[in-house]
Design a protein around this motif. Structure first.
Motif, short mmCIF file in Angstrom:
data_model
loop_
_atom_site.label_atom_id
_atom_site.label_comp_id
_atom_site.label_asym_id
_atom_site.label_seq_id
_atom_site.Cartn_x
_atom_site.Cartn_y
_atom_site.Cartn_z
N THR A 1 27.83 -23.61 -29.25
CA THR A 1 26.82 -23.35 -28.23
C THR A 1 25.88 -22.22 -28.66
O THR A 1 24.66 -22.35 -28.55
CB THR A 1 27.50 -23.00 -26.89
N LEU A 2 26.48 -21.11 -29.13
CA LEU A 2 25.64 -20.00 -29.59
C LEU A 2 24.76 -20.43 -30.74
O LEU A 2 23.58 -20.06 -30.82
CB LEU A 2 26.53 -18.84 -30.04
N ASP A 3 25.33 -21.22 -31.61
CA ASP A 3 24.61 -21.69 -32.78
C ASP A 3 23.38 -22.49 -32.37
O ASP A 3 22.27 -22.28 -32.87
CB ASP A 3 25.55 -22.57 -33.62
N GLN B 1 22.00 -22.54 -29.20
CA GLN B 1 21.16 -21.72 -28.33
C GLN B 1 20.23 -20.81 -29.12
O GLN B 1 19.07 -20.63 -28.78
CB GLN B 1 22.05 -20.84 -27.43
N SER B 2 20.77 -20.18 -30.15
CA SER B 2 20.00 -19.18 -30.88
C SER B 2 19.03 -19.85 -31.85
O SER B 2 18.17 -19.18 -32.41
CB SER B 2 20.94 -18.28 -31.67
N GLY B 3 19.21 -21.14 -32.04
CA GLY B 3 18.34 -21.82 -32.99
C GLY B 3 18.79 -21.64 -34.42
O GLY B 3 18.08 -21.96 -35.35
N ALA B 4 19.99 -21.08 -34.59
CA ALA B 4 20.48 -20.88 -35.95
C ALA B 4 20.76 -22.24 -36.60
O ALA B 4 20.48 -22.43 -37.77
CB ALA B 4 21.75 -20.04 -35.94
N VAL C 1 32.22 -22.11 -28.23
CA VAL C 1 31.40 -20.90 -28.22
C VAL C 1 30.49 -20.88 -29.44
O VAL C 1 29.28 -20.67 -29.33
CB VAL C 1 32.28 -19.64 -28.20
N LYS C 2 31.09 -21.13 -30.58
CA LYS C 2 30.32 -21.10 -31.83
C LYS C 2 29.20 -22.11 -31.78
O LYS C 2 28.05 -21.81 -32.09
CB LYS C 2 31.24 -21.43 -33.02
N GLU D 1 23.32 -23.82 -37.64
CA GLU D 1 24.10 -23.70 -38.86
C GLU D 1 24.97 -24.94 -39.07
O GLU D 1 25.22 -25.34 -40.19
CB GLU D 1 24.98 -22.45 -38.73
N PHE D 2 25.41 -25.54 -37.95
CA PHE D 2 26.39 -26.63 -38.07
C PHE D 2 25.77 -28.00 -37.74
O PHE D 2 24.95 -28.11 -36.83
CB PHE D 2 27.57 -26.37 -37.14
#
Lengths: 442, 338, 346, 269
Positions: free
Chosen positions: A86-88, A90-93, A83-84, A95-96
């Motif tokens: 994918t969201l990371d 998807q949102s363009g963040a 989840v982390k 972070e990882f």
């Protein structure tokens, strides 16, 4: 996914001594870069499951010494990595940079474009990586999707059957080789010892995919069954699939009350506290049972292969959980990320982690499995895995829709265990659900 | 002189729908007045200024509602009409397929019914328990007020820990409750509290009651404190016993606040998640799978966010439907009082 | 120029009219009492003048300037509320000086004016107290001082005495009258108490059902009530009313006569109405004789102390025609000098 | 008159026991050794202090606690700052939409799970992902409906005459709110503030998704990580939780007079 919550203080000490050794000397291939400090001043973010946090921190420390890159380790519960990530992405963040993924999510993460195709990188660096050293089945199950590879194995996980020798001796029992014997052993002990709060087995039956599916997979593989047929369709329409669940249900009355409520945190203390006589669990429990700090059964336990059942007479393992490292598609530090992955999954480092108390890393390389270090560390377990035992193991589905399959089967198994459905009914319904999901996504 | 409405203390009914039009006209009127007066009209400009500042009062709430409600709502609607996964949202337009899937899923419908039944029942029980507790503390006066702060503790315990504490209490092998029951000889073998549907619900309800009743009790305590003085004494002189006084005097007088408390608790109950997540994970079988939990599994584990969005919207509509009578009741009771 | 001038003032809540077109001029320094039964719209009218209620129609001018679009504070008036509306979290001095602080006056000036206002209502020594530590009468005086401190052009009172006990009410009434004389302030005072109205007012404005029934000096209203409503509203005990036909006064619908104008005679006396004394209220200075006429009408006569009437006695009741008030079917007063008109139908 | 036994006392004792026991059990748990946790006994067999020491070693509890307290206090303040002027403007000044209270209430109804995704994008866009400030903003806004619902009855109870008097005294809307209304509803404000603060302090779902690292994690998320281990050390978890409960509880005790009196004052209607 085999690392216990361990006494972190003693662990830190171990790490401290380890770090004092000359690193470069130990990790041959990487030594060339060591002096360069070529990533100094840069940071790479590693998303790791909570049970791997200790090794994560060790990697961070060692990798920084080698390359100068700072590794920021973020630990999350094992069911949140996908989840982390994918969201990371998807949102363009973004972070990882590197994630520690559960292998059954490999298809989904690859299809969603969350993790990078590293086939070419592996080809380029194969001298360094030595991909042929990865246990073949693990290597493919963990990283191969549609003919391309998306990561490298980090932690090869499989179950074996542990038993309490003291209790077995007291009741004149022999370690089970079939699931019927397992149930019979459980019955004898439970009936005799229940008044003392001791039960014949801890059956991990909580309605959480990684728990109840592992328990079922052990029986399914023992009965010679499979999750999927060669063409990718559901194999749950087999006799073996039903027989495996029936066997599971038969043992439930003699298990630590009650399988539906038994998760790791109930089952493990019961076995380590001498209150449950058998438990099918990850191999690294062996190291743990020998630790007087957390165990009351030091030298009083034994371990054997996952029992067989039905017509099947060939012991076989199941890949219950297991993790790989992958680069995220949105990473801006792919170069460091790739170096980090190569480092963490390298022969030498894997061998070191295998023999580290509490690291929870299980063999995924032939070299590691055969190493003297591992033999010394897991003298009882190592022989069970040696000699190709891991080769034909039962793997869970890994297609993009695998999480859906897992959830559907989990539901049906839990319904059966709750007594709402018969084994036959539950497996039939699971098969129907699986066929529907597979058809819809094919 | 044209008459224009002024803002001060007008009747509540004056400002209703269509206010945007009215407000705009007013602003234009103020501006026109200020600009067309031959001599410089300081008052006019000040009034205009004050009028133009009016939106500032509501802007933060409007902003909060847009961010936390409108925007996610639009997003949810769009998501629910699309073919989406968490990793690949908005892949294609799917029409009402997700709604059809959700409504055709017996397990989803069952979870809705379970959730509504649980929310109504548990909220009713908790309001009753909270009221009883508040009455108890209220009549104990000074000591009661001190005790009230002790009852805050459950409210402050992190929900994860509430779940874990209750799981340890209820555990069949070595749990506190089973240990005690066995020791007292009340049961011969451990009871699997979370292993059967009825007991699992009872266990969740118990933990939920433990966590939220203090909240209800505090609000009930407040309601009791706002009762007019002397009514109770008057009833006492009229020969009413404690039960009659409660039933005929206290209860009708706090009916409106009680409805408000019930409503807010009801909404919290619909959102029940932590406890099922930790105590039962929706089991045994689907017995304790609430809609909130099933949406969680659908979206965060199976990544089927489109269908999860459709289910969320259906669920939200249902919550609205169920709470509507309570909202109405509350408003009626409030009006009766005014 | 009038201090306050109201023209065509109206107010409706939704579609329910509460004030239905009020025209009124109040001269500078005048003490006007708005009186009427509860719900007649008098408080609403006061709040409209203060700017606390919107207008539905009409215009309000204070010192010649239209204030309809002005905020309450800009209208240069002050108000004393029925509930006093003291700020509970401020001291007496804080309450009195609040408006001055908002107006941004210098501290010394605020202090001076607070003290002056407090002195006017004899509040010295209580300036540091909080409202909750004051008696009802003291709170009332703080409310007045707060209004005075702003040196308003107009003072508005909204039933200021209704929360006081009888003795205090009397005392404060006198105090307000004295204040008015000393300050020469323009005062608009709302009450439902006719005694306050009669004693305080330069001019009474009697409202009924959103309209002004009659405006005039207290004696005007008492002696020449313009409507049946006014006649009934003023006077204790209330005016005695008879059907005009029965009294032999055609042309009028109703005839009223005040209790003090009824003359009582022995039953043997000729003329007048026959009646029986039901009971007697002894008030010390006067006696109220409650009578029941042959036609079962209940009437009251006010007689001097020492008059001989006792319950059960039969009497004859009479009056002088100039004391009769005659009203038509609509309740409007018919012209005075009734003796000039009765022939018409007799 | 004969003094009768007060039947309320045992009832109060039972209630107290019911609500206190799990907390006391947590306390006892925090002194238990690992294999003593599921012993079925209330008191620890052997008392160990190791859990407390190790809980602090295993996780940066002080960072978590500081984060939680910061997030809770700031977001509580933000909620109040957003809610009170609006509620006042709508209820008393009659600005704008009278339906606002219904709208806020209904916005509170939908389960938040799927709404996480759009909020995630929004926070990312604002550069507030994985920051304490982001959490403050989200909680500050999300709790507005509760605060609106709780504060309304207090506002309704302020006598209109007081504000009318102030308006005649020349106080504008803001001045009336600050000088007259706020002091009068202070207890209700404190109570409402405390409740939204506690809600923010305990929030888990948003915090678990919107933060990634130990430096921004709040206590509930931090404590949930103990659960992420396969062999959960309940003793440490209990010790960690108690560490989290104590600071809020002290604040609440300090504000308890306000809370109880405040709610007693205004009452929810």
């Amino acid at each position: 996914m085999s690392q216990f919550f361990f006494n972190r203080r003693s662990l830190l000490k171990t790490l401290a001594t380890g770090a004092a050794l000359p690193l470069a000397a130990r990790y041959g291939a990487l030594a060339a870069h060591a002096a360069e400090n070529r990533f100094a001043g840069r940071t790479v973010n590693l998303l790791i499951i909570q049970p791997h946090v200790v090794t994560g921190n060790k990697i961070a420390e060692d990798f920084e010494k080698l390359t100068g890159a700072k590794v920021k380790v973020t630990a999350v519960p094992y069911d949140q990595v996908s989840v982390k990530a994918t969201l990371d992405f998807q949102s363009g963040a973004n972070e990882f940079d590197v994630i520690d993924y559960f292998y059954t999510y490999k298809g989904q993460l690859a299809e969603d474009g969350v993790i990078d195709d590293v086939t070419d990188l592996i080809e380029r660096d194969k001298a360094e990586i030595k991909p042929e050293d990865f246990i073949k089945s693990i290597y493919d199950q963990y990283t191969l999707h549609d003919g391309r590879r998306y990561g490298l194995p980090y932690d090869g996980d499989s179950h074996v059957l542990f038993y309490n020798k003291e209790l077995f001796d007291r009741h004149g029992l022999k370690p089970a080789t079939t699931w019927d014997e397992y149930t019979e052993n459980a019955r004898v002990i439970t009936e005799a010892e229940k008044k003392n709060g001791i039960y014949g087995a801890a059956v991990l039956g909580a309605k959480i995919p990684v728990i109840i599916l592992s328990t079922y997979a052990n029986r399914l593989t023992g009965f010679g069954g499979n999750f999927l047929k060669a063409d990718g369709s559901s194999a749950l329409d087999s006799e073996e699939a039903v027989a495996a669940l029936e066997s599971l249900l038969k043992s439930a009355p003699y298990a630590l009350p009650t399988p539906l409520e038994t998760r790791f945190e109930e089952g493990l203390p019961a076995f380590l506290g001498g209150k449950a006589a058998q438990i099918d669990f990850w191999t690294d429990l062996g190291g743990y049972a020998q630790d007087p700090k957390g165990s009351q059964i030091v030298d009083k336990w034994g371990v054997t292969r996952i029992p067989v059942g039905g017509k099947n007479r060939t012991p076989r393992l199941a890949f219950n959980a297991g993790f790989g490292f992958a680069i995220t598609a949105g990473s801006k530090n792919k170069d460091i990320g790739w170096e980090l992955i190569k480092f963490a999954t390298s022969q030498a480092y894997h061998e070191e982690l295998l023999a580290l108390t509490g690291s929870g890393i299980d063999p995924d390389r032939y070299s590691g499995l055969a190493s003297e270090k591992y033999k010394a560390f897991q003298p009882l377990v190592q022989p069970l895995l040696d000699g190709g035992a891991l080769e034909n193991s039962l793997a869970w589905p890994t297609a993009a829709y695998a999480p859906k399959l897992e959830n559907a089967l989990t539901d049906e198994l839990a319904l059966a265990l709750a007594g709402t459905k018969s084994a036959e009914q539950a497996i039939r319904d699971a098969h129907a659900a699986w066929s529907e999901i597979i058809d819809a996504n094919a | 002189m044209p008459m224009r409405e002024r803002h001060a203390f007008s009747s509540p009914r004056d400002a209703g729908e269509g206010f945007i039009l009215k407000e705009t006209t007013m602003a234009l009127g103020y501006a026109a007045d200020a600009l067309t007066t031959p001599e410089f009209d300081a008052d006019g400009f000040r009034r205009l200024g004050r009028f133009l500042l009016r939106p500032l009062w509501l802007a933060p709430v409007a902003c909060a509602l847009i961010v936390t409600t409108l925007y996610p709502f639009v997003f949810l609607v769009a998501l629910s009409l699309s073919k989406s996964s968490l990793g690949k949202p908005f892949r294609a337009f799917a029409g009402l397929k997700n709604y059809a899937l959700a409504l055709g899923d017996g397990e989803f419908i069952a979870s809705l019914l379970r959730t509504v039944a649980y929310a109504l029942l548990s909220s009713a029980i908790q309001v009753a328990a909270g009221l009883a507790l508040a009455l108890l503390l209220f009549t104990l006066l000074k000591g009661g007020r001190f005790l009230l702060s002790l009852f805050l503790l459950p409210l402050m315990t992190p929900p994860v820990m509430v779940g874990v504490a209750w799981k340890l209490i209820l555990a069949p092998a070595g749990g506190l409750l089973n240990g005690t029951l066995l020791r007292l000889g009340l049961v011969d073998e451990p009871v699997s509290f979370l292993g059967s549907a009825a007991l699992a619900w009872a266990s969740i309800a118990l933990a939920d009651l433990w966590q939220w009743t203090p909240f209800v009790a505090i609000l009930c305590f407040a309601a009791l404190s706002s009762l007019p003085e002397g009514v109770d004494d008057a009833a006492r002189l009229d020969g009413a016993g404690p039960f009659e006084r409660f039933w005929y005097i206290t209860l009708p007088l706090i009916a409106a606040p009680l409805a408000a408390i019930f409503l807010i608790k009801l909404i919290f109950a619909f959102k029940l998640f932590d406890l099922t997540y930790i105590l039962t994970y929706g089991g045994p079988g689907f017995a304790t799978t609430t809609t909130g939990f099933s949406i969680f599994r659908l979206s965060m584990q199976q990544f089927e966010v489109a269908r999860a969005a459709a289910e969320t919207l259906i669920f939200a509509a249902l919550i609205g439907l169920v709470t509507l009578p309570v909202v109405r009741l509350h408003r009626a009771l409030e009006r009766r009082e005014a | 120029m009038s201090a306050i001038s109201l023209s065509g003032l109206a107010k409706s809540y939704r579609d329910v009219p509460v004030v239905k077109g009020v025209d009124l001029d109040i001269a500078e320094g005048e003490f006007v009492v708005l009186v009427g039964p509860s719900g007649c719209g008098k408080s609403t009218l006061l709040k409209m003048i203060a700017g606390l209620e919107e207008l539905s129609a009409g215009d309000i001018r204070i010192a010649g300037r239209s204030v309809v679009d002005l905020a309450p504070a800009e209208r240069e008036l002050a108000m004393v509320f029925q509930s006093y509306a003291l700020y509970p979290h401020m001291t007496v001095a804080g309450n009195i000086g609040f408006a001055l602080r908002i107006a941004g006056l210098p501290r010394a000036e605020i202090d001076r004016r607070v003290r002056a206002a407090a002195a006017t209502v004899k509040l010295e020594g209580l300036l540091d107290r909080y409202p909750r530590a004051l008696s009802g009468g003291q709170r009332q005086r703080v409310a007045i001082a707060r209004a005075l401190a702003r040196q308003p052009k107009v003072l508005l009172f909204d039933e200021p005495l209704s929360n006081l006990d009888a003795a205090l009410r009397q005392e404060t009434r006198v105090e307000i009258a004295r204040l008015h004389k000393a300050l020469k302030a323009t005062i608009l005072y709302v009450t439902h108490d006719q005694v306050e109205a009669m004693t305080l007012a330069d001019r009474i404005v009697l409202m009924n059902n959103g309209r002004i029934e009659q405006a005039g000096t207290p004696l005007d209203l008492y002696e020449r009530p313009a409507t049946l409503f006014v006649a009934r509203f003023l006077g204790t005990p209330a005016i005695n009313l008879f059907g005009a036909a029965r009294m032999g006064l055609p042309g009028a619908a109703t005839v009223g006569i005040r209790p003090e104008h009824l003359l009582l005679e022995d039953a043997t006396h000729p003329g007048g109405l026959a009646a029986r004394v039901e009971f007697v209220e002894e008030l010390g200075d006067v006696r109220l004789i409650h009578l029941l006429t042959e036609a079962d009408e209940k009437i009251v006569a006010k007689q001097p102390a020492g008059s001989p009437w006792q319950a059960g006695q039969s009497v004859r009741v009479s009056w002088r025609t100039e004391h009769l008030h005659r009203f038509d079917l609509a309740g409007q007063r018919l012209d005075d000098a009734p003796e000039q008109r009765p022939e018409k139908a007799a | 008159m004969r003094r009768r036994f007060d039947h309320r006392l045992p009832l109060a004792a039972i209630a107290l026991a019911f609500f206190a026991l799990p907390i006391l059990y947590l306390a006892s748990l925090s002194f238990k050794t690992k294999d003593d946790v599921l012993s079925g006994a209330f008191l620890p067999g052997t008392v160990t202090l190791a859990n407390w020491a190790q809980a602090f070693e295993a996780a940066p509890l002080s960072t978590f606690t500081v984060n939680s307290v910061t997030v809770a206090l700031l977001s509580g303040l933000l909620t109040v700052l957003i809610t009170v002027p609006a509620a006042y403007a709508v209820l008393r000044l009659r600005y704008g939409w009278q339906r606002l209270s219904d709208v806020t209430l209904s916005s509170f109804m939908a389960p938040p799970i799927v709404a996480i995704i759009p909020l995630f994008y929004l926070l990312k866009g604002a550069g507030l992902l994985n920051t304490v400030a982001g959490l403050v903003l989200v909680y500050g806004m999300v709790n507005v409906p509760v605060a609106y619902w709780l504060i309304t009855p207090f506002l309704r109870r302020v006598p209109v005459e007081l504000e009318q008097a102030a308006e005649l005294d020349g106080a504008g809307p803001l001045r009336r709110l600050v000088s007259i209304v706020l002091p009068l509803i202070a207890p209700g404000l404190a109570a409402t503030g405390l409740i939204v603060t506690i809600l923010a302090y305990n929030e888990f779902l948003f915090a678990s998704v919107f933060t990634f690292g130990n430096e921004t994690r709040t206590l509930p998320v931090g404590i949930s990580l103990f659960q992420g281990d396969r062999l959960v050390n309940f003793g440490q978890m209990a010790a960690a939780s108690l560490t989290g409960i104590v600071p809020v509880y002290l604040v609440a005790l300090f504000l308890q007079r306000f809370l109880v009196q405040g709610l007693a004052h205004g009452g929810i209607k």
